[in-house]
Design a protein around this motif. Sequence first.
Motif: not given
Ligand code: MG
Length: 342
Positions: A51, A138, A140, A146, A175, A231
């Motif tokens: 990630k 998540s 991503n 996400s 989420e 994010h």
């Molecule tokens: Mg996340």
Amino acid sequence: MQTLFLTPLDSARAAEILRAGGLVGIPTETVYGLGANGLNPEAVSRIFQAKGRPQDNPLILHIPEPSWLGRYCRDIPPQAWTLAEQFWPGPMTMILFRKSLVPDQVTAGLDTVGMRCPSHSVCQEIIRFADVPVAAPSGNTSGRPSPTTAQHMLEDMNGKIDAIVDGGPCTVGVESTIIDLTCTPPRLLRPGGVTLEQLRQVLGQVEVDPAVTRLMGAGEKPKAPGMKYRHYAPKAPVTVVTGEPSKTAAYIAAHAGAGDGIICFDEFMSLFTSRSAIRPVMDLGPAGDKEEQARHIFDALRAFDHTCVPAIWAQCPDTAGIGLAIANRLNKAAGFHIVEIP
Ligand code: MG
Ligand code: TXA
């Protein structure tokens, strides 16, 4: 590495990969997760690599039923069991004190651990077959929205993980709600599928962590380390517009430049797609249907990654119910650049 694309019929295969220390993209009702055996420190470390996730950001453990809580947590308050009874399996994560068998790699060295019991049947099956708690953020790449479909997750993780299981589009779309039960009163760290109103009905008083509704200042520390990260950091600045939907649509129509990207409610699509003003527009869903909006929010943000719009404008619902989670994700994408229309 070749990433295997699996179907729900391959749950046992996915579980085997997890048990062997591999990384598997798993469907949940909220968003897709990037799973590893939560008791295997090396496997967990690989999640951070895949990630590009900062090491100080802890992971949550996924379990198939509440009775597993006692294996990984200590000093579990009665409230935790009540919440589990009400909302599990489902989109809620509880922060509890951890037992020492939970690796430091999962908790980023914290004395607490996030526990979640997802309701997605394929996810449940995979965890039961694997018979280990599954650590999963998540799915991503860090900093991106996400993933709410297996395709989204492949975009980010193809070639970096062992497999992904396609369990269809996520039905919640944002989420899980994170509730910290290690403090008094309990504290909402991240709004999600289980609403603040629902939590208050069960718990009485619930505090809302400041990171939910505003930008953290320099030196301030949100209780969920992940809440300090943006994010979605598009090159284009995002402006979130709140207020009565017809007014926020009119405001955006008046202020958006010709090529700007728009995220709007169904009812106002035509305002932005008329021949005189064709702009890239993403539909959030009907103004009155926040559940639908929640399912589209990450897709809408992700779509603009493929464009070079100079700016993005988004209509935002009020914060009642799951609106708080939608507003939180939009505001984070915008770095809390918000216009409030009275
Ligand atoms: Mg996340
Ligand atoms: O719906 C979800 O929760 C999804 C699916 C895959 O289950 N998972 C997810 O994980 O959103 P992640 O890692 O993207 O977000 C977890 C958040 C992060 O902001 C992290 O900082 C916070 O939970 N967190 C994890 N453990 C924590 C702890 N012990 N104390 C406070 N915050 C914690």
